[in-house]
Structures are given as structure tokens and as C-alpha cells.
Write an enzyme that holds these catalytic residues in place. Structure first.
Site, PDB file in Angstrom:
ATOM      1  N   CYS A   1      39.729  45.685  44.269  1.00 27.70           N
ATOM      2  CA  CYS A   1      38.455  45.087  44.642  1.00 27.70           C
ATOM      3  C   CYS A   1      37.544  45.458  45.890  1.00 27.70           C
ATOM      4  O   CYS A   1      36.471  45.574  45.713  1.00 27.70           O
ATOM      5  CB  CYS A   1      38.393  43.265  44.710  1.00 27.70           C
ATOM      6  SG  CYS A   1      40.227  42.794  45.194  1.00 27.70           S
TER       7      CYS A   1
ATOM      8  N   ARG B   1      52.413  48.335  44.659  1.00 28.34           N
ATOM      9  CA  ARG B   1      52.802  47.147  45.669  1.00 28.34           C
ATOM     10  C   ARG B   1      54.446  47.412  45.909  1.00 28.34           C
ATOM     11  O   ARG B   1      55.197  47.468  44.998  1.00 28.34           O
ATOM     12  CB  ARG B   1      52.661  45.626  44.902  1.00 28.34           C
ATOM     13  CG  ARG B   1      51.083  45.735  44.712  1.00 28.34           C
ATOM     14  CD  ARG B   1      50.691  43.968  43.981  1.00 28.34           C
ATOM     15  NE  ARG B   1      49.392  44.190  43.542  1.00 28.34           N
ATOM     16  CZ  ARG B   1      48.660  43.153  43.028  1.00 28.34           C
ATOM     17  NH1 ARG B   1      49.534  42.239  42.385  1.00 28.34           N
ATOM     18  NH2 ARG B   1      47.456  43.168  42.865  1.00 28.34           N
TER      19      ARG B   1
ATOM     20  N   GLN C   1      46.032  47.902  35.708  1.00 25.80           N
ATOM     21  CA  GLN C   1      45.444  46.528  35.183  1.00 25.80           C
ATOM     22  C   GLN C   1      44.464  46.885  34.360  1.00 25.80           C
ATOM     23  O   GLN C   1      43.613  48.141  34.748  1.00 25.80           O
ATOM     24  CB  GLN C   1      45.312  45.595  36.322  1.00 25.80           C
ATOM     25  CG  GLN C   1      46.304  45.082  37.150  1.00 25.80           C
ATOM     26  CD  GLN C   1      46.215  43.971  38.016  1.00 25.80           C
ATOM     27  OE1 GLN C   1      45.122  44.419  38.855  1.00 25.80           O
ATOM     28  NE2 GLN C   1      46.747  42.839  38.146  1.00 25.80           N
TER      29      GLN C   1
ATOM     30  N   ASP D   1      41.597  46.140  34.843  1.00 28.43           N
ATOM     31  CA  ASP D   1      40.817  45.131  36.417  1.00 28.43           C
ATOM     32  C   ASP D   1      39.614  45.523  35.940  1.00 28.43           C
ATOM     33  O   ASP D   1      38.970  46.327  35.857  1.00 28.43           O
ATOM     34  CB  ASP D   1      41.570  45.892  37.554  1.00 28.43           C
ATOM     35  CG  ASP D   1      41.328  44.855  38.566  1.00 28.43           C
ATOM     36  OD1 ASP D   1      40.939  43.769  38.529  1.00 28.43           O
ATOM     37  OD2 ASP D   1      41.508  45.228  39.558  1.00 28.43           O
TER      38      ASP D   1
ATOM     39  N   HIS E   1      35.567  43.742  37.957  1.00 32.91           N
ATOM     40  CA  HIS E   1      34.811  43.018  39.052  1.00 32.91           C
ATOM     41  C   HIS E   1      33.328  42.835  38.610  1.00 32.91           C
ATOM     42  O   HIS E   1      32.700  43.891  38.514  1.00 32.91           O
ATOM     43  CB  HIS E   1      35.015  43.408  40.620  1.00 32.91           C
ATOM     44  CG  HIS E   1      36.463  43.353  40.881  1.00 32.91           C
ATOM     45  ND1 HIS E   1      37.409  44.588  40.910  1.00 32.91           N
ATOM     46  CD2 HIS E   1      37.309  42.374  41.304  1.00 32.91           C
ATOM     47  CE1 HIS E   1      38.570  44.171  41.000  1.00 32.91           C
ATOM     48  NE2 HIS E   1      38.358  42.959  41.469  1.00 32.91           N
TER      49      HIS E   1
ATOM     50  N   LYS F   1      39.282  29.100  40.253  1.00 35.00           N
ATOM     51  CA  LYS F   1      39.860  30.050  39.454  1.00 35.00           C
ATOM     52  C   LYS F   1      40.264  29.343  37.974  1.00 35.00           C
ATOM     53  O   LYS F   1      40.744  28.325  38.402  1.00 35.00           O
ATOM     54  CB  LYS F   1      40.778  31.008  40.024  1.00 35.00           C
ATOM     55  CG  LYS F   1      42.254  30.338  40.243  1.00 35.00           C
ATOM     56  CD  LYS F   1      43.356  31.121  40.972  1.00 35.00           C
ATOM     57  CE  LYS F   1      44.451  30.403  41.330  1.00 35.00           C
ATOM     58  NZ  LYS F   1      45.669  31.091  41.458  1.00 35.00           N
TER      59      LYS F   1
ATOM     60  N   HIS G   1      36.588  38.033  39.630  1.00 37.49           N
ATOM     61  CA  HIS G   1      37.622  39.009  39.462  1.00 37.49           C
ATOM     62  C   HIS G   1      38.049  38.196  38.201  1.00 37.49           C
ATOM     63  O   HIS G   1      38.539  37.315  37.919  1.00 37.49           O
ATOM     64  CB  HIS G   1      38.710  38.598  40.523  1.00 37.49           C
ATOM     65  CG  HIS G   1      38.400  38.806  41.819  1.00 37.49           C
ATOM     66  ND1 HIS G   1      38.990  40.034  42.559  1.00 37.49           N
ATOM     67  CD2 HIS G   1      37.715  38.154  42.720  1.00 37.49           C
ATOM     68  CE1 HIS G   1      38.598  39.809  43.775  1.00 37.49           C
ATOM     69  NE2 HIS G   1      37.793  38.616  43.903  1.00 37.49           N
TER      70      HIS G   1
END
Length: 698
Positions: free
Chosen positions: A386, A415, A433, A435, A437, A516, A565
Site C-alpha cells: 500500500c 515479513r 498476494q 493485492d 488498492h 473492514k 485495500h
């Protein structure tokens, strides 16, 4: 909560080498603790007895109102007044929306609900109480200092500090004997409020409990619960007595660190599972046996999909067949991106720490990042996309006409998970991911959430997953304007209602930067997994000072976008673990790393078998040929079925002459002789359908 660093699965039941294996005499702290408890409990009971028994009204779920007395009437008594069976089947009650001990007196007018074991909150209470029983058994067997003993997703554990000793699965029979004795005693769970000063005195023998009291308790008083000789710091609530646990098993043990800190003391952790009925335990054990057969680490090795190596812990090596699954999943999501207006981007892996300071992650997340110095500056591998996407949005002025801007990224993330927390593909250090946005205007939030929910439904329908939805709302500590939060939460709620799928409210469980939608999927063994997420973010646009030029009708003023997200698969690695176990290694054709194997009836037809294999390979299929000279035809066919090839294609003189193949499936369905063109057309159709059923006719 601490994290496991080494698991040790339970051994078969071994008869104890001594009758009870209980410390004799017991540790000194037990009797001292009981003496202090008895004194304080007598004072507390006297105080409660002095309270006025004013009439109260108790409202039941069906609207019926029952009369009661404050500080005297309990939920159990209310239930027993309706039916003794109802009262005895209840695990815990809920009073004015708060889980509440069945034997704890009501303090005023109340709404009362009784929860059975099938309720998730009741399960957590049941397993929490079961952890206390385990804690008592551990104290009586080992001595030592108990630390944390929470319920978990399926069962419970208790951590204990044992100086100079470790737990072995040879200890399990002794603990099991003690556990059963505690259950047989039907020890009542008693609740007592204590001051912080008294707590520190009671637990002065246990430095870990003192840390919790000093660091975690911010109120003047808190509670302890007693069952038998065990008195433990605990918020509760609990079951009425230990006899409610009709079936229990100690499942495994591991080593761990205090609160997950590798620099802190090493602890011993023991896991267990329990149920109010022996049939439930037997069913759980059956599912565990099935889960062991489907374990993704086991199947990944057997099917040559992936492996891990000590030289790169937490980073998976995907072999060609595993990489095929990986890439097929990504291409599936890419195909949906093209339909849904997403734009794929590629962003850096390494950023200066200044980016993470700006985003706020450095303060809260830097310990979980891989950091290093370059030319006297600190850099880190990205753990999420992000902040980088915010830089991409801000690389030039943006207009309202560009919004919503849906930015997708399959970039590699890292991570720094503790080595003890690593677990196959479900907990890794290196992952990707699906992922994305979405940068949008506030009045576009509803449409974007609607689109995300439809995306979610489409993806999970392909895998055959059931899922549960939870709306997590504003936490106590939040960023942004209250009015914006309330509007966003209302929009999310409206979208969930419109979506038509059952959902639950999780009050106060949202992220600090926005509400969320949490999604839990259920696999073939009915186990829950959290993979997808849909989150609103009001905070990052502020931190990065993001803006867009609004409509001319509004004077072309700069306005702040909102970020959504979202991820559907979540971590591709985790999703592969879930799919491996859900399919049991029996991959559907479109995802399969072994779509076809060509088996010649004898070595005379090896060249034709290779010709067919190459043609299928060029058409984009995962095809192999079995040319082993020493194996019979039947053995090759059986090997193909055992290795989970979707199709076993037998070729001999007839097939070579006719330019055909004889088609069998791994489930031993014989489709007969088919032309190569017909086979390829069928396989292309099956691949494009993304069906989980390969048994259909040509």
C-alpha cells in the site's frame, strides 16, 4: 500471545509408570494461594450478601419477561425454571450482550440468552475452562509457573515455565489421568474480584503473572477464577463446573517463548481439545486423521510441488509442478482483473525506511520487517504494497475522471516472522498476494465494495468454498472524522445486506484506519481459514497527502480520496496450502499439475507416446509420458491413477495407426478411443470452464 517454536505430536496412549504422577507434597504456593483466596472470598461473599435484593425483570430471547432479584437470581436459575434440560445443556449465558457465568447473580434488569456448545462464543468459553483444568493438572504434575492459557480456534493450550525441565509426550498419560480426576470431581468455577495489590501478593511466586498484572491490568480491580486448587488470573466467564467436560484429549506439546519474544524466557506449551460429548471427540479425531492424510506439507513433498530448506527458512521452493499451480492461480485472478477494470503495476521490493515512517508502519511493524543499511541509510524489504501504491498514485496530479483507480500488484512481500511461527505454506516469510488498492471518491465506496463482494463470490465459487462475512466497525482508538466513519460503516452494511449473504457484526474490531469486511472460508473438512480481506482506509491518504481535482462544478478544489485495500486469494502460498488440503491432492483439471500421462502398451510405441506428449505440451497442458521399460501396462495405468493424473492416455498399434489415444481417468472411467484433436478440444474446454468436476463425457 506466544508462538510455537517446535511441535511434538502426541504419542499413542502409554500406561503411566506410576499411579498418578502427582507431586507430593504439592508446591508451597498452592496452599498459600488457597488460604488468601478463602479469606478474600469470604469477605466478598459477605459484601454481596449485604446488597439489597431489589426486584428485577429478566427478558428472554422470545420476549417473555421473568421476575427475579438483583444479586441473587442467576441465569442458571432462570433456565432451570423453564426446563432442567435447557439449563444443563447451556454452556454459558449472555447478559445484556456480555458473556456471563451461569451461576453469577444478575445485578439489575437484564436480557438473558443461553448459549449451547454450537455457538462460537460458547465454544471459546468451554475451551477456556478446559484450559484451566489442564492448568490445574500441570501444576499438580510439574509445579512450575503457569503463564497464558487461552482458547484457540479449535481447542486450547497452556504455557508453563519449567526451570531445567521440558515437557515430553511421555508425560501425557499422567496429565490425562489427572485431567479425568479433575473432571470427575465436578469442581465448581468460582469468580472473585480482587484489587491489583492483592493480586500481586497472591501471585508473588510467579513473575509472569506479576508482569501481566503490572503491564496489562489498568483497572483498580480484576477477577480470578478458582477450580479445585487452581486459582488463576482470568476475566472469565467459565462453565459451571469441571464435570461439564465429558471428553478431552491432550494433543501435542511444543516449546515457545514468553509473548513470542525470542530474547525472553523459554516456556513449555501443552495443547488440548475437549467436548461436552464423547461422540464429538471421536468425530474430531476422525477429521484429524483425514487432515493428516491431506496435510499440504506431506502432499507437497509426495507430489513434488514444493519444499523448504534450512538455508532459506520460511521461503518456499516451488518445483515446476508447484509453480504451475502458483501461476495458474495468478492467471485466474489476472483474467478477472481484465473484466473488472483493474490495472496491474509492478512496484519496488526495497524502500528507504522514510517511506515506512511516513506510512506509520515503522512505528508499529518495523520488528516484522527485514531491515539493512545502505550508504548510511536504513532500508527494508516491503511487507505490504500500500505505501508504494500511494507513491504511484501521487506521481502526478489526479483528476476525478480517473477515479476509481484500481491498482493491482503481485509483487513479492517479506515479513520477518519468528522461526517458531513458521508453518509450511500457511506462515511464511516470503510470499505474494493478489493485492489491490482502489483509490476512489467517498461517494464511490458503495459501488467499489459491491464490486469486491461480487469478485469474492466469483472466486470462491470456482473453488467450491463456503464463506462467512463479518463487518468490523470503528475501534476505540481510530483515525479520521467520526462522520466519515459512520457513513462508511453504513455503506458497508448496506452493501452486505444487498449482497444477500449472511453476515455478522464485529463491533469495535475494525482497523484504526477504517472499517473492514472480514471473510472466513470453509474447506472440505469444514475448517475455517482467513484469506480474503476488504478494508477501507482513511488514514494513508492523509499521511501521503493524496488528492484529486474535483469536478469543475465544485470549483476544481483538491479533495482527498479513500483507499479500499482488498485481496481475494490473500497470500498465494496460503491459498495453495488450503487448496492442497481441501482437494486432498486430487487437483481439478484446470489447476492440476498432472493433467495427462501417456502410457504406451510397449516400448515399440514410445515414439508415438512422446509425439502425443509434445503436442499436448505445446497446447499448454501439463503432460508426461511413462516410458519405464520394466513396468507392465496395468502398473503404469495404476501409477498414473495413484499420482493423480486427470487423464491416462493409452497408446498402441491401433492408436498409432488411427492417430488417436484411449482415454481413462484417475477414477477408472474409460472414455474409449478419441482423436487427438477431440482430446485437445475437450481439454481446452475443461480448462477454460475451471470446473472442479472432471468426470463429464467428451
Amino acid at each position: 500471545m506466544a508462538s510455537s517454536v517446535a511441535d511434538n505430536e502426541s504419542a499413542p496412549h502409554i500406561p503411566p509408570s506410576e499411579p498418578l504422577a502427582e507431586l507430593n507434597p504439592p508446591p508451597d504456593y498452592i496452599q498459600a494461594r488457597i488460604a488468601m483466596y478463602d479469606r478474600l472470598k469470604a469477605e466478598y461473599d459477605k459484601m454481596i450478601a449485604a446488597k439489597e435484593r431489589t426486584p428485577i425483570k429478566v427478558t428472554l430471547p422470545d420476549g417473555k419477561i421473568v421476575e427475579g432479584k438483583a444479586w441473587e437470581t442467576t441465569p442458571y436459575e432462570i433456565a432451570a425454571g423453564i426446563s432442567k434440560g435447557l439449563a444443563d445443556n447451556a454452556i454459558v449465558s449472555k447478559v445484556n450482550g456480555e458473556v456471563w457465568d451461569l451461576d453469577r447473580p444478575l445485578e439489575g434488569d437484564s436480557t438473558v440468552q443461553l448459549l449451547k456448545f454450537e455457538d462460537e462464543e460458547a465454544q471459546q468459553v468451554f475451551w477456556h475452562s478446559s484450559a484451566h483444568i489442564l492448568g490445574e493438572a500441570m501444576e499438580r504434575h510439574y509445579g512450575g509457573c503457569l503463564c497464558y492459557g487461552p482458547p484457540i480456534e479449535s481447542g486450547f493450550y497452556y504455557d508453563m515455565y519449567l526451570e531445567g525441565r521440558t515437557v515430553s509426550n511421555l508425560d501425557f498419560p499422567h496429565l490425562d489421568t489427572l485431567y479425568k480426576a479433575i473432571v470427575k470431581d465436578k469442581q465448581p468455577f468460582e469468580r472473585l474480584e480482587m484489587t491489583k495489590e492483592d493480586l500481586l501478593e497472591m501471585f508473588k511466586y510467579n513473575k509472569f503473572k506479576c508482569r501481566i498484572i503490572n503491564e496489562k491490568i489498568t483497572t483498580p480491580t480484576t477477577t480470578v477464577y478458582r477450580c479445585g486448587p487452581l486459582i488463576d488470573l482470568c476475566r472469565g466467564p467459565h462453565i459451571r463446573h469441571t464435570g461439564r467436560v465429558k471428553a478431552a484429549a491432550i494433543t501435542k506439546n511444543s516449546a515457545t517463548y514468553w509473548e513470542g519474544n525470542a530474547q525472553a524466557e523459554s516456556l513449555q506449551r501443552i495443547y488440548g481439545i475437549s467436548f461436552p460429548d464423547t461422540k464429538q471427540l471421536k468425530e474430531w479425531q476422525r477429521l484429524q486423521e483425514e487432515a493428516a492424510k491431506r496435510d499440504h506439507k506431506k502432499l507437497g513433498k509426495e507430489q513434488e510441488l514444493f519444499f523448504f530448506h534450512e538455508l532459506s527458512p520460511g521461503s518456499c521452493f516451488f518445483l515446476p509442478k508447484g509453480a504451475h499451480i502458483y501461476n495458474t492461480l495468478i492467471e485466474f485472478i489476472r483474467s478477472e482483473y481484465r473484466k473488472r477494470g483493474y490495472q496491474e503495476v509492478v512496484s519496488p521490493n526495497i524502500y528507504n525506511s522514510k517511506l515506512w515512517v511516513r506510512s506509520g508502519h515503522w512505528e508499529h511493524y518495523s520488528e516484522n520487517m527485514f531491515k539493512f543499511d545502505v550508504e548510511k541509510e536504513t532500508f527494508a524489504l516491503k511487507p505490504m504494497n500500500c505505501p508504494g501504491h500511494c507513491l504511484m498514485f501521487d506521481c502526478r496530479p489526479r483528476s476525478w475522471r480517473e477515479l476509481p483507480l484500481r491498482m493491482a500488484d503481485f509483487g513479492v512481500l517479506h515479513r520477518n516472522e519468528l522461526s517458531g511461527a513458521l508453518s509450511g505454506l500457511t506462515r511464511v516469510r516470503r510470499f505474494q498476494q493478489d493485492d489491490a488498492h482502489i483509490f476512489c471518491m467517498p461517494d464511490q465506496i458503495a459501488d467499489e465494495i459491491r464490486g469486491c463482494l461480487d469478485f469474492l463470490k466469483t472466486v470462491y465459487a470456482v473453488f467450491g468454498f463456503k464463506f462467512k462475512l463479518f463487518l468490523s466497525t470503528r475501534p476505540e482508538k481510530f483515525m479520521g472524522e467520526l462522520a466519515l466513519w459512520e457513513k462508511a460503516e453504513k455503506q458497508l452494511e448496506e452493501m452486505l445486506v444487498e449482497f444477500g449473504h449472511p453476515w455478522k457484526l464485529n463491533p469495535g474490531d475494525g482497523a484504526f484506519y477504517g472499517p473492514k469486511i472480514d471473510i472466513l472460508i470453509t474447506d472440505a473438512l469444514n475448517r475455517p481459514h482467513q484469506c480474503a480481506t476488504i478494508q477501507l482506509d482513511f488514514q494513508l491518504p492523509v499521511r501521503f497527502n493524496l488528492s484529486y481535482v474535483s469536478d469543475k462544478a465544485e470549483g476544481e478544489e483538491l479533495k482527498r480520496p479513500v483507499i479500499v485495500h482488498r485481496a481475494m486469494l490473500g497470500s498465494v502460498e496460503r491459498m495453495i496450502a488450503v487448496l492442497t488440503e481441501s482437494f486432498g491432492g486430487k487437483w481439478p483439471f484446470w489447476l492440476s499439475p498432472r493433467q495427462a500421462v501417456i502410457v504406451p502398451v510397449s516400448s515399440k510405441y514410445d515414439a508415438y507416446a512422446e509425439e502425443v506428449r509434445k503436442q499436448l505440451h505445446c497446447e499448454g497442458f501439463m503432460a508426461d509420458s511413462d516410458l519405464a521399460p520394466g513396468d507392465t501396462l496395468n502398473k503404469k495405468i495404476r501409477n498414473g491413477q495413484l499420482n493423480q493424473y486427470n487423464y491416462i492416455l493409452v497408446v498402441g498399434e491401433v492408436e498409432q495407426t488411427n492417430n488417436t489415444v484411449s482415454v481413462r481417468t484417475r477414477d477408472n472411467i474409460n472414455h474409449g478411443e478419441k482423436t487427438r484433436d477431440a482430446l485437445i478440444a475437450h481439454m481446452k474446454k475443461l480448462k477454460a470452464s475451471r470446473s472442479n468436476d472432471d468426470s463429464g463425457d467428451f
